[in-house]
Write a protein that holds these residues in place. Structure first.
Motif, PDB file in Angstrom:
ATOM      1  N   SER A 101      37.788  41.637  29.789  1.00 41.49           N
ATOM      2  CA  SER A 101      37.720  41.265  31.299  1.00 41.49           C
ATOM      3  C   SER A 101      38.927  40.412  32.048  1.00 41.49           C
ATOM      4  N   LEU A 102      39.232  39.282  31.040  1.00 41.38           N
ATOM      5  CA  LEU A 102      40.337  38.638  31.631  1.00 41.38           C
ATOM      6  C   LEU A 102      41.638  39.613  32.037  1.00 41.38           C
ATOM      7  N   ILE A 103      41.933  40.386  30.984  1.00 36.54           N
ATOM      8  CA  ILE A 103      43.259  41.533  31.153  1.00 36.54           C
ATOM      9  C   ILE A 103      42.976  42.402  32.489  1.00 36.54           C
ATOM     10  N   LEU A 104      41.950  42.855  32.579  1.00 36.58           N
ATOM     11  CA  LEU A 104      41.564  43.604  33.815  1.00 36.58           C
ATOM     12  C   LEU A 104      41.736  42.767  35.160  1.00 36.58           C
ATOM     13  N   THR A 105      40.973  41.853  35.129  1.00 33.80           N
ATOM     14  CA  THR A 105      41.024  40.857  36.273  1.00 33.80           C
ATOM     15  C   THR A 105      42.407  40.492  36.795  1.00 33.80           C
ATOM     16  N   LEU A 106      43.352  40.050  35.629  1.00 35.87           N
ATOM     17  CA  LEU A 106      44.659  39.629  35.906  1.00 35.87           C
ATOM     18  C   LEU A 106      45.630  40.606  36.207  1.00 35.87           C
ATOM     19  N   ALA A 107      45.291  41.651  35.728  1.00 43.41           N
ATOM     20  CA  ALA A 107      46.186  43.074  35.939  1.00 43.41           C
ATOM     21  C   ALA A 107      46.105  43.546  37.302  1.00 43.41           C
ATOM     22  N   ILE A 108      44.471  43.474  37.873  1.00 36.07           N
ATOM     23  CA  ILE A 108      44.387  43.902  39.212  1.00 36.07           C
ATOM     24  C   ILE A 108      44.987  42.937  40.100  1.00 36.07           C
ATOM     25  N   LEU A 109      44.730  41.669  40.130  1.00 35.05           N
ATOM     26  CA  LEU A 109      45.621  40.479  40.825  1.00 35.05           C
ATOM     27  C   LEU A 109      46.934  40.558  40.882  1.00 35.05           C
ATOM     28  N   PHE A 110      47.303  40.844  39.673  1.00 38.82           N
ATOM     29  CA  PHE A 110      49.045  40.845  39.794  1.00 38.82           C
ATOM     30  C   PHE A 110      49.678  42.108  40.405  1.00 38.82           C
ATOM     31  N   LEU A 111      48.841  42.932  40.188  1.00 39.02           N
ATOM     32  CA  LEU A 111      49.552  44.391  40.839  1.00 39.02           C
ATOM     33  C   LEU A 111      49.211  44.078  42.326  1.00 39.02           C
ATOM     34  N   TRP A 112      48.046  43.702  42.757  1.00 42.77           N
ATOM     35  CA  TRP A 112      47.859  43.476  44.270  1.00 42.77           C
ATOM     36  C   TRP A 112      48.631  42.548  44.986  1.00 42.77           C
ATOM     37  N   SER A 113      49.114  41.490  44.160  1.00 39.38           N
ATOM     38  CA  SER A 113      50.069  40.463  44.836  1.00 39.38           C
ATOM     39  C   SER A 113      51.459  41.414  45.029  1.00 39.38           C
ATOM     40  N   ASN A 114      51.916  41.770  43.937  1.00 35.47           N
ATOM     41  CA  ASN A 114      53.279  42.490  44.084  1.00 35.47           C
ATOM     42  C   ASN A 114      53.155  43.578  45.085  1.00 35.47           C
ATOM     43  N   ALA A 115      52.305  44.534  45.163  1.00 38.01           N
ATOM     44  CA  ALA A 115      52.200  45.675  46.082  1.00 38.01           C
ATOM     45  C   ALA A 115      51.766  45.242  47.351  1.00 38.01           C
ATOM     46  N   SER A 116      51.565  44.185  47.565  1.00 38.42           N
ATOM     47  CA  SER A 116      51.215  43.808  48.960  1.00 38.42           C
ATOM     48  C   SER A 116      52.458  43.730  49.922  1.00 38.42           C
ATOM     49  N   THR A 117      53.462  43.391  49.500  1.00 31.84           N
ATOM     50  CA  THR A 117      54.765  43.325  50.153  1.00 31.84           C
ATOM     51  C   THR A 117      55.197  44.738  50.532  1.00 31.84           C
ATOM     52  N   PHE A 118      55.013  45.716  49.723  1.00 35.51           N
ATOM     53  CA  PHE A 118      55.236  47.086  49.898  1.00 35.51           C
ATOM     54  C   PHE A 118      54.420  47.821  50.956  1.00 35.51           C
ATOM     55  N   ILE A 119      53.258  47.552  50.637  1.00 37.61           N
ATOM     56  CA  ILE A 119      52.176  48.290  51.624  1.00 37.61           C
ATOM     57  C   ILE A 119      52.057  47.521  52.983  1.00 37.61           C
ATOM     58  N   HIS A 120      52.693  46.214  53.189  1.00 37.98           N
ATOM     59  CA  HIS A 120      52.458  45.578  54.447  1.00 37.98           C
ATOM     60  C   HIS A 120      50.941  44.827  54.659  1.00 37.98           C
ATOM     61  N   LYS A 121      50.574  44.345  53.466  1.00 42.94           N
ATOM     62  CA  LYS A 121      49.077  44.105  53.452  1.00 42.94           C
ATOM     63  C   LYS A 121      49.194  42.541  52.976  1.00 42.94           C
ATOM     64  N   SER A 122      48.167  41.959  53.464  1.00 43.03           N
ATOM     65  CA  SER A 122      48.233  40.385  53.043  1.00 43.03           C
ATOM     66  C   SER A 122      47.779  40.380  51.433  1.00 43.03           C
ATOM     67  N   PRO A 123      48.402  39.507  50.602  1.00 42.56           N
ATOM     68  CA  PRO A 123      48.203  39.200  49.200  1.00 42.56           C
ATOM     69  C   PRO A 123      46.611  38.793  49.012  1.00 42.56           C
ATOM     70  N   PRO A 124      46.231  38.987  48.021  1.00 46.92           N
ATOM     71  CA  PRO A 124      44.514  38.475  47.793  1.00 46.92           C
ATOM     72  C   PRO A 124      44.757  36.744  47.843  1.00 46.92           C
ATOM     73  N   LYS A 125      43.487  36.196  48.304  1.00 44.50           N
ATOM     74  CA  LYS A 125      43.437  34.929  48.337  1.00 44.50           C
ATOM     75  C   LYS A 125      42.501  34.528  47.075  1.00 44.50           C
ATOM     76  N   ILE A 126      43.272  33.737  46.160  1.00 50.54           N
ATOM     77  CA  ILE A 126      42.711  33.366  45.056  1.00 50.54           C
ATOM     78  C   ILE A 126      42.209  32.058  45.088  1.00 50.54           C
ATOM     79  N   PRO A 127      41.066  31.757  45.032  1.00 55.68           N
ATOM     80  CA  PRO A 127      40.295  30.231  45.557  1.00 55.68           C
ATOM     81  C   PRO A 127      40.715  29.458  44.177  1.00 55.68           C
ATOM     82  N   GLU A 128      40.905  28.133  44.516  1.00 54.32           N
ATOM     83  CA  GLU A 128      41.066  27.370  43.400  1.00 54.32           C
ATOM     84  C   GLU A 128      39.665  26.805  42.731  1.00 54.32           C
ATOM     85  N   ILE A 129      39.646  27.283  41.666  1.00 55.41           N
ATOM     86  CA  ILE A 129      38.322  26.933  41.102  1.00 55.41           C
ATOM     87  C   ILE A 129      38.402  25.625  39.915  1.00 55.41           C
TER      88      ILE A 129
END
Length: 249
Positions: A101-129
């Motif tokens: 579960s951690l591998i899948l979650t971290l991979a999705i967030l990591f790819l989304w954060s890096n791909a947001s600069t190329f697709i011109h969308k805002s990066p995911p807002k990761i809450p402080e828990i």
């Protein structure tokens, strides 16, 4: 004069209707009090005097168990069912599930954060828990109180003051050990969760039909217990001291 004569019978009619209304309202209040008295005398399961919602605390836990919020109750029961299915049917391991579960979650967030600069969308807002201190201290304090009560009860039973209580606890533990041989711990927990989310809501809906049946069963249990007490339990000494005194006599 005519106006005065016409007003007089009207006032009498009004007085009569007021008296009838007062008598009907008093009879209604008497009827309500009688109904409340009858309801108080009706047998209720476990001797409860409050509604089922109040018995469970009347807060959010009661709302969950009685399905006041169907989406949340169904979501919790569905989540518990999925967890039980993964661990018991698919034989998934807890540590493996957490890692995957951690591998899948971290991979999705990591790819989304890096791909947001190329697709011109805002990066995911990761809450402080962060875990708040006050609820954790309250839970630990309540657990400490319950553990101390359990330890005090165990000490009281082991001291040999009450032989009947000792035998009843031994019989209860023996019964639990038999059930645990048939089911593992996770399955028992899942069965308890299903019962908590099904029995209270069914009883709340059909309490007028269940309580008379429970009353008949309770009367029969009392009869059987009276027979058992007269033949067996009354002959058991309450403590070892009483047993020694009987032997001396």
């Amino acid at each position: 004069m005519s106006d005065h004569e016409e007003h007089k019978p009207e006032s009498l009619i009004e007085k009569i209707t007021e008296k009838l209304h007062d008598s009907s309202s008093s009879s209604d209040s008497d009827g309500d009090s009688k109904i409340s008295e009858l309801k108080s005398k009706v047998f209720r399961l476990f001797g409860r005097e409050k509604p089922v919602h109040k018995v469970f605390g009347g807060g959010k836990p009661a709302d969950l168990l009685l399905w006041k919020d169907k989406k949340l109750s169904g979501g919790i029961l569905g989540g518990v069912t999925v967890i039980w299915f993964l661990f018991e049917v698919l034989e998934y391991h807890m540590l493996t599930l957490v890692c995957h579960s951690l591998i899948l979650t971290l991979a999705i967030l990591f790819l989304w954060s890096n791909a947001s600069t190329f697709i011109h969308k805002s990066p995911p807002k990761i809450p402080e828990i962060s875990i708040p201190e006050k609820p954790v201290l309250e839970i630990v304090s309540s657990l400490r109180i319950e553990i101390n009560r359990g330890l005090a009860a165990i000490r009281d039973i082991a001291s040999g003051k009450d032989l009947k209580k000792f035998l009843s606890v031994i019989a209860g533990l023996w019964f639990v050990s038999i059930i645990s041989n048939c089911y593992n711990f996770l399955t028992l927990v899942y069965i308890l969760v299903v019962l908590l989310f099904s029995v209270p809501v069914v009883y709340d809906k059909y309490e007028d039909k269940i309580d008379p049946l429970a009353e008949k069963a309770w009367i029969e249990i009392k009869k059987q217990y009276a027979v058992l007490d007269a033949k067996v339990l009354c002959k058991i000494p309450r403590s070892l001291k009483e047993l020694k005194e009987k032997k001396k006599l």
